[in-house]
Structures are given as structure tokens and as C-alpha cells.
Design a protein around this motif. Structure first.
Motif, PDB file in Angstrom:
ATOM      1  N   ALA A   1       0.833  -1.211   0.000  1.00 24.98           N
ATOM      2  CA  ALA A   1       0.000   0.000   0.000  1.00 24.98           C
ATOM      3  C   ALA A   1       0.866   1.259   0.000  1.00 24.98           C
ATOM      4  O   ALA A   1       1.970   1.275   0.556  1.00 24.98           O
ATOM      5  CB  ALA A   1      -0.914  -0.002   1.221  1.00 24.98           C
TER       6      ALA A   1
ATOM      7  N   ARG B   1      -6.119   6.540  -2.187  1.00 24.30           N
ATOM      8  CA  ARG B   1      -7.147   5.588  -1.741  1.00 24.30           C
ATOM      9  C   ARG B   1      -6.993   4.278  -2.492  1.00 24.30           C
ATOM     10  O   ARG B   1      -6.353   4.213  -3.551  1.00 24.30           O
ATOM     11  CB  ARG B   1      -8.550   6.169  -1.941  1.00 24.30           C
ATOM     12  CG  ARG B   1      -8.945   6.423  -3.369  1.00 24.30           C
ATOM     13  CD  ARG B   1     -10.265   7.194  -3.443  1.00 24.30           C
ATOM     14  NE  ARG B   1     -10.542   7.640  -4.790  1.00 24.30           N
ATOM     15  CZ  ARG B   1     -11.308   6.977  -5.657  1.00 24.30           C
ATOM     16  NH1 ARG B   1     -11.866   5.842  -5.326  1.00 24.30           N
ATOM     17  NH2 ARG B   1     -11.511   7.453  -6.883  1.00 24.30           N
ATOM     18  N   SER B   2      -7.613   3.246  -1.953  1.00 26.63           N
ATOM     19  CA  SER B   2      -7.602   1.935  -2.596  1.00 26.63           C
ATOM     20  C   SER B   2      -8.891   1.744  -3.358  1.00 26.63           C
ATOM     21  O   SER B   2      -9.957   2.198  -2.929  1.00 26.63           O
ATOM     22  CB  SER B   2      -7.485   0.819  -1.548  1.00 26.63           C
ATOM     23  OG  SER B   2      -6.327   1.019  -0.764  1.00 26.63           O
TER      24      SER B   2
ATOM     25  N   ARG C   1      -7.981  -3.915  -6.089  1.00 30.57           N
ATOM     26  CA  ARG C   1      -6.585  -4.288  -5.873  1.00 30.57           C
ATOM     27  C   ARG C   1      -5.627  -3.141  -6.185  1.00 30.57           C
ATOM     28  O   ARG C   1      -4.416  -3.299  -6.080  1.00 30.57           O
ATOM     29  CB  ARG C   1      -6.237  -5.496  -6.733  1.00 30.57           C
ATOM     30  CG  ARG C   1      -7.041  -6.740  -6.384  1.00 30.57           C
ATOM     31  CD  ARG C   1      -6.838  -7.870  -7.389  1.00 30.57           C
ATOM     32  NE  ARG C   1      -5.470  -8.385  -7.372  1.00 30.57           N
ATOM     33  CZ  ARG C   1      -4.607  -8.241  -8.374  1.00 30.57           C
ATOM     34  NH1 ARG C   1      -4.954  -7.606  -9.449  1.00 30.57           N
ATOM     35  NH2 ARG C   1      -3.391  -8.742  -8.285  1.00 30.57           N
ATOM     36  N   ASN C   2      -6.196  -2.006  -6.625  1.00 31.43           N
ATOM     37  CA  ASN C   2      -5.345  -0.899  -7.070  1.00 31.43           C
ATOM     38  C   ASN C   2      -5.265   0.224  -6.038  1.00 31.43           C
ATOM     39  O   ASN C   2      -6.177   0.415  -5.241  1.00 31.43           O
ATOM     40  CB  ASN C   2      -5.887  -0.317  -8.379  1.00 31.43           C
ATOM     41  CG  ASN C   2      -5.915  -1.347  -9.489  1.00 31.43           C
ATOM     42  OD1 ASN C   2      -5.053  -2.221  -9.552  1.00 31.43           O
ATOM     43  ND2 ASN C   2      -6.908  -1.249 -10.344  1.00 31.43           N
ATOM     44  N   GLU C   3      -4.161   0.966  -6.120  1.00 39.38           N
ATOM     45  CA  GLU C   3      -4.014   2.175  -5.335  1.00 39.38           C
ATOM     46  C   GLU C   3      -4.183   3.385  -6.272  1.00 39.38           C
ATOM     47  O   GLU C   3      -3.617   3.408  -7.373  1.00 39.38           O
ATOM     48  CB  GLU C   3      -2.615   2.238  -4.708  1.00 39.38           C
ATOM     49  CG  GLU C   3      -2.391   1.220  -3.612  1.00 39.38           C
ATOM     50  CD  GLU C   3      -2.962   1.651  -2.281  1.00 39.38           C
ATOM     51  OE1 GLU C   3      -4.182   1.465  -2.100  1.00 39.38           O
ATOM     52  OE2 GLU C   3      -2.212   2.161  -1.438  1.00 39.38           O
TER      53      GLU C   3
ATOM     54  N   ALA D   1      -2.672  -2.394  -3.921  1.00 42.58           N
ATOM     55  CA  ALA D   1      -3.407  -2.509  -2.656  1.00 42.58           C
ATOM     56  C   ALA D   1      -3.371  -3.913  -2.079  1.00 42.58           C
ATOM     57  O   ALA D   1      -4.014  -4.180  -1.076  1.00 42.58           O
ATOM     58  CB  ALA D   1      -4.856  -2.053  -2.863  1.00 42.58           C
TER      59      ALA D   1
END
Lengths: 142, 149
Positions: B2, B113-114, B117-119, B148
Motif C-alpha cells: 500500500a 485511496r484503494s 486491488r489498485n491504489e 493494494a
């Protein structure tokens, strides 16, 4: 300074006819140089495939620029643009051949605001994919 | 891994101003394939009421990410550039940029933010003249794929 399209002559729901913008590899090389974005996924097929992409893809900002041109050509003055935002929802894949790719942009007047402003909702497609989503431009008309 | 949320709110002023030239505007217009004379011909631009050739609407991308580039490369942020794609972009214009402008750009990491599965990381940049007059605000959202996890 200002748009050539008149606010009073534009109604919500007005469709702006689609325009096709061709993209070839040379355009991406030029865009890389002019923008300073030299990410190799935009010009190096070997690298693009190594990171799991189908082929070289256009810069998102190149696609956004084509849809921006669609708006400024319609409005008649780039200075008429007040707000312009997009989400990059899919890739524009640009093969190394004579055909390249085509980005097709169309628009509809979604809302009329005060101060002669209108909101355009834009659609941009390449192949079977919608390459921009949530694409909106606010333009101040004459 | 993260992204480090401690970076939210950090602001990075531009170390130098950006001088907008006719040549750079013309080069950028050629690169996006837009033949509009307002980007090339000072007379055409003046006829449309502008002081000099104006820049295409997406031109601020040329200099607005420079300010935050140092932050994005900070190992403490934990951003893996190999996994980054451009997620969203927005420009709010106060006035068109034209040749002869000397601009400052102050960038802030405004959100992390998440999403699945991505940031997602958003950089907000305030573009002003040297006198502090606002020119445009840009919002650039980067997606770190798989960040994420």
C-alpha cells in the motif's frame, strides 16, 4: 475572444456528429517528445508486450487531446473551455502498420448552466472499446 | 504494498517557473495533430482576442507533473512506477495559457485511496502567474495496478 457557437441556439440533447482521428506510431513518438512522457509502453512494442500489453498503446493524454480538439473545433475557440475532465477506461492499441488506430469522438449537450456555459458529455471509442469514460467538457458559448 | 498515506496533504512548490514559448506550443499542437492556426499564428490568435498564440487545453500536462515528480519518486511513498497507469485527468481553466506566460505550479498530493486491488493517487496542481494570479488547476490521478494487495 470566445466561442462562435451561440448559447441560445443550443438545446440540451443536441448531438455533435462524430469525428474520426487517426493515430499512427509516429504520432505517439511526436507526443512523447512534446509532452516529455517517454514511457516505453507508448513506443516500444517489445517493452509493451513484456509488461503484458497487447501492443504499443497511445498516451492517455494523446486521446484526451483528440477529444479536446473535438470540443474546441465545435466551440470555435480553445479559450471557451472552462473545465475538461476524463477517466481513461480502456487502451488505444496502435499497431505498427499503415492503418494504425482510429479514435472516434462524439458528443451531446448534457446540460445548460448560467453564464452561457454548457456541459458536453463526450464519447471516445477505438475499435470495440470505449477509451474514455466520465468525459465532460464545460464550454462558455457566445 | 500500500502507498504511504502520510504523503496526503504534502505540497511541492515548483523550484523554477515555466516560460511558455510560441515554439513549444507549436510543437505540442503538431504532436496532437491539431492544425488550428490559433496555436501557431499570432495574428490569428490576436484576431480571436488573445494576446498571443494560445496553448491547447491539455498543454499544462507538460509542466504540471514536474513539481510532484520528486515526491512520487520518494522511496517512502512506495510507488512502483512500473505498475502505474494514468487513471483520470481534469483541468479547470481560469483563462487560456498563451505564449509569453511565465507560470508557477504548486502540486499537492491531495488523495490516496484503494479501489479493489489498485491504489489511486491524485496530484492537484495550482498554476499561477508570477504575480499569483490563478491560471488553471489540474487534477492528475495515477493508478498503481495491484498496489493494494
Amino acid at each position: 475572444m470566445g466561442a462562435t457557437v451561440k448559447y441560445d441556439e443550443v438545446e440540451i440533447g443536441l448531438q455533435i456528429p462524430a469525428v474520426e482521428y487517426p493515430v499512427h506510431r509516429v504520432n505517439l513518438v511526436m507526443y512523447a517528445g512534446a509532452s516529455g512522457d517517454f514511457n516505453p509502453i507508448h513506443w516500444n512494442e517489445r517493452h509493451a508486450k513484456a509488461v503484458g500489453l497487447p501492443d504499443v498503446i497511445a498516451h492517455g493524454m494523446f486521446t484526451m487531446s483528440q477529444a479536446g480538439r473535438f470540443v474546441t473545433d465545435w466551440a470555435g475557440d480553445p479559450g471557451a473551455l472552462v473545465d475538461y475532465g476524463v477517466r481513461f477506461s480502456s487502451m488505444v492499441v496502435v499497431p505498427d502498420n499503415d492503418e494504425g488506430a482510429v479514435i472516434t469522438v462524439s458528443g451531446v449537450v448534457e446540460d445548460k448552466l448560467d453564464d452561457n456555459k454548457v456541459v458536453l458529455s463526450l464519447t471516445a471509442r477505438s475499435g470495440d472499446s470505449r477509451v474514455l469514460s466520465k468525459a465532460r467538457a464545460t464550454v462558455r458559448l457566445a | 504494498m500500500a502507498l504511504n498515506r502520510d504523503f496526503v496533504g504534502r505540497t511541492y512548490p515548483a523550484s523554477t517557473s515555466y516560460e511558455v514559448s510560441r515554439v513549444k506550443i507549436k510543437e505540442f499542437a503538431a504532436a496532437i495533430g491539431d492544425p488550428n492556426p490559433i496555436y501557431r499564428d499570432p495574428e490569428a490568435a490576436r484576431a480571436a482576442g488573445h494576446p498571443d498564440v494560445v496553448a491547447p487545453p491539455t498543454f499544462p500536462i507538460v509542466f504540471t507533473l514536474t513539481g510532484a515528480a520528486e515526491a512520487l519518486a520518494d522511496p517512502d511513498l512506495r510507488l512502483d512506477f512500473a505498475m502505474v497507469v494514468h487513471g483520470e485527468q481534469r483541468f479547470e481553466y481560469v483563462r487560456p495559457i498563451h505564449a509569453g506566460d511565465e507560470l508557477l505550479c504548486e502540486s499537492t498530493i491531495s488523495e490516496i485511496r484503494s479501489m479493489g486491488r489498485n491504489e489511486l493517487l491524485t496530484v492537484t496542481s495550482q498554476v499561477t502567474t508570477l504575480q499569483g494570479e490563478p491560471v488553471c488547476t489540474t487534477y492528475n490521478t495515477l493508478i498503481e495496478r495491484g498496489g493494494a494487495k
